[in-house]
Each structure stands twice: as C-alpha cells, then as structure tokens.
Design a protein around this motif. Structure first.
Motif, short mmCIF file in Angstrom:
data_model
loop_
_atom_site.label_atom_id
_atom_site.label_comp_id
_atom_site.label_asym_id
_atom_site.label_seq_id
_atom_site.Cartn_x
_atom_site.Cartn_y
_atom_site.Cartn_z
N ASP A 55 6.44 17.23 47.83
CA ASP A 55 7.13 18.38 47.24
C ASP A 55 7.95 17.90 46.04
O ASP A 55 8.70 16.93 46.14
N ARG A 56 7.81 18.63 44.94
CA ARG A 56 8.49 18.20 43.71
C ARG A 56 10.02 18.17 43.86
O ARG A 56 10.70 17.47 43.10
N SER A 102 12.04 24.10 42.27
CA SER A 102 11.26 25.32 42.53
C SER A 102 12.13 26.32 43.29
O SER A 102 11.68 26.96 44.23
N THR A 103 13.40 26.43 42.86
CA THR A 103 14.34 27.35 43.52
C THR A 103 13.91 28.80 43.28
O THR A 103 13.56 29.18 42.16
N ALA A 104 13.95 29.60 44.34
CA ALA A 104 13.62 31.03 44.21
C ALA A 104 14.70 31.75 43.41
O ALA A 104 15.84 31.28 43.31
N ASP A 105 14.34 32.89 42.82
CA ASP A 105 15.33 33.73 42.16
C ASP A 105 14.97 35.20 42.41
O ASP A 105 13.99 35.49 43.10
N VAL A 106 15.74 36.14 41.84
CA VAL A 106 15.51 37.56 42.16
C VAL A 106 14.12 38.03 41.72
O VAL A 106 13.57 38.97 42.28
N LYS A 152 6.73 29.45 45.68
CA LYS A 152 6.05 28.40 46.44
C LYS A 152 6.55 27.02 46.02
O LYS A 152 6.93 26.81 44.87
N ALA A 153 6.49 26.12 46.98
CA ALA A 153 6.79 24.71 46.68
C ALA A 153 5.73 24.16 45.72
O ALA A 153 4.60 24.66 45.69
N ARG A 181 19.94 15.97 36.38
CA ARG A 181 19.41 16.68 37.54
C ARG A 181 19.14 15.67 38.65
O ARG A 181 18.30 14.77 38.49
N VAL A 182 19.85 15.82 39.74
CA VAL A 182 19.75 14.84 40.82
C VAL A 182 18.44 15.05 41.59
O VAL A 182 17.90 16.15 41.61
N PRO A 183 17.96 13.99 42.24
CA PRO A 183 16.75 14.14 43.06
C PRO A 183 17.09 14.71 44.44
O PRO A 183 18.26 14.83 44.79
N GLY A 184 16.05 15.04 45.19
CA GLY A 184 16.25 15.53 46.56
C GLY A 184 16.53 14.41 47.55
O GLY A 184 17.08 14.65 48.61
#
Ligand code: ZN
Length: 270
Positions: free
Chosen positions: A14-15, A23-27, A33-34, A221-224
């Motif tokens: 997963d990216r 891949s954050t969701a928004d309105v 999707k991941a 931007r930090v990694p997961g």
C-alpha cells in the motif's frame, strides 16, 4: 572508485506505507481505494581501492517461509535468482568474503536480510539501532519490521560489528566514503552514506530516511512506517540542506521512478 547499483527485486505494498495519507478519502471520494505499488529493493557496491564496501544487504532469500506472516501479506517480496544479492556480487566476480565493509542503513527486513553472510566484513550500524533491535528481541518487545529470523542469523554469525555511536555524526570510513549518522526517525537509528566520485559527483545514499522524492515535499511528508516523527522531519531537512551545500544527488530508498533511471551493472558510476 566505482559505485554499482544492484536491483534486488521488489516489494509490493500500500502506497501509504511510503507516504502517509497519500490516498486519503475526501468529500468527493469518500471510499477512495488504496494504491498498491511496487517499490525497488536496492543495494550499492562501492569498489574502493582500500576494499569493497556494501551499503545494505536487501531481503532474506528465505522470505516466503521465514518472515512473520503479516509482512508477507502486506509487503510481499518478489525476486528472481539473478536478482539476489549473492548473484549480483557473483556477476562482478565477488563473494561475500570479498566484502571488506558493510554499512547498514538500519536493520529492517528489507535492508539487513543477508547480513549474516558477511562474516569477514566490518559491519557499521547505528549503535542505537543495534542495541534496540537486540534488546527488543530478547525482551519480547515490539520489533516493528525487524524480523527474528534475521536477528537470530546475525547473532549466530558472530559478525565483526562496529557500532556508530551517537556523537559520531560524520565518520569517514575510506577516502571519499563517509557515514552520516542521522539518529532516530524512520527507525531507532539511521545511517546514510556519502560517496564522492571523481566523474559522477557526490551521492547521498539515504535509504529509508527518505523513501521517495515525494517525502521531501514541501512540506515534508512522513511515511506510514515511522518510529519518531520529529526525528524524521529533522533528518529530512538536514539531508536536503546537506545535499544542496555539497552539490550531492540524493538516492532515495525506494523510489521506483528514480531507481529505473539509475545505471545498472555492467554500467557504474565513477
Ligand atoms: Zn525501513
């Protein structure tokens, strides 16, 4: 002095492990999707007049059976026979016993997998990274993506360790080859390697201190996968400034786009 870049296969994942929130969701897209991507597994061989230096040792060839199940589920590794680290070395006429020095960026599963094979080498690793890994293994604390099979193998191999201590911020290990001790961030203790080449210029091998160009932002931007967010951002700024000051090219840890553009054996940087 020559520097070879080895392609040691790839992991798929997963990216958001690479760039948190990518891949954050928004309105407008509430069920986004991941993104499943392939990331390169790379190592570097520096053919130095004072002896061969290897930066990182890729993944264990026993990944499918020996890794904890969750890693094979979320980050499966794909490698061909010719892509293994040993095959890459053999192609240059080398065996693990010909390597005088190994510099390990950190002890995660995809960077220290074959370390136990380098029995004749001096092994540079962050002191904090080594002691925390071994301590957590014996105590049974969280190992993150440091895996028991690798830890057990490198302890049993009785390697020639040279821990890089906290106050050793820059350590020249051979003319033109310098360890940068980055401290905590992505993992407990991170090392990078500066390589000064006559024709090709200066490279900074930063491994997972910066997975991809995108981690640099701006903003950073930090990694997961991260141990210390503050340390990560401090390191990212340090590396960006250091590269600018020294006219160095940053070689990111898992940036497929950059990796594809790099020379591969028999080509090299010199
Ligand atoms: Zn890592």
């Amino acid at each position: 002095m020559k520097m070879y870049v080895f392609d040691n296969g790839y992991q798929s994942e997963d990216r958001t492990f690479m760039v948190a929130g990518s891949s954050t969701a928004d309105v407008n897209d509430k069920n986004r999707k991941a993104l499943w991507i392939d990331i390169p597994i790379q190592t570097f061989l520096i053919d130095h007049p004072e002896g061969c230096i290897l930066f990182d040792t890729a993944c264990s060839p026993h990944h499918a059976t020996a890794w904890p199940e969750f890693i094979n589920l979320v980050s499966p590794y794909t490698v061909t026979e010719e892509q293994t680290l040993f095959a890459r070395l053999k192609n240059l006429g080398l065996t693990p016993n010909d390597i005088a020095t190994v510099v390990i960026s950190h002890l995660h599963v995809d960077h220290a997998g074959n370390l136990s094979a380098f029995k004749k080498a001096k092994i540079y690793v962050s002191d904090v990274e080594l002691t925390t890994t071994v301590r957590n293994y014996v105590v049974g604390d969280d190992l993150d993506v440091h895996v028991p099979v690798d830890i057990e193998a490198f302890i049993a191999a009785r390697l020639n360790w040279r821990p890089v201590m906290e106050d050793e911020k820059e350590l020249e290990i051979a003319p033109g080859v310098t360890i940068l001790n980055l401290g905590s961030g992505h993992s407990w203790g991170m090392l990078a390697l500066r390589v000064d080449l006559g024709n090709s210029g200066t490279f900074l091998l930063v491994a997972d201190a910066l997975y991809m160009r995108e981690n640099l932002g701006p903003p950073i931007r930090v990694p997961g996968i991260i141990h210390d967010t503050v340390g990560y951002k401090r390191t990212a700024k340090f590396l960006e400034n250091y590269a600018r000051k020294h006219g160095a090219t940053i070689l990111f840890g898992h940036d497929m786009e950059q990796f594809k553009s790099l020379r591969k054996p028999p080509e090299y940087y010199d």
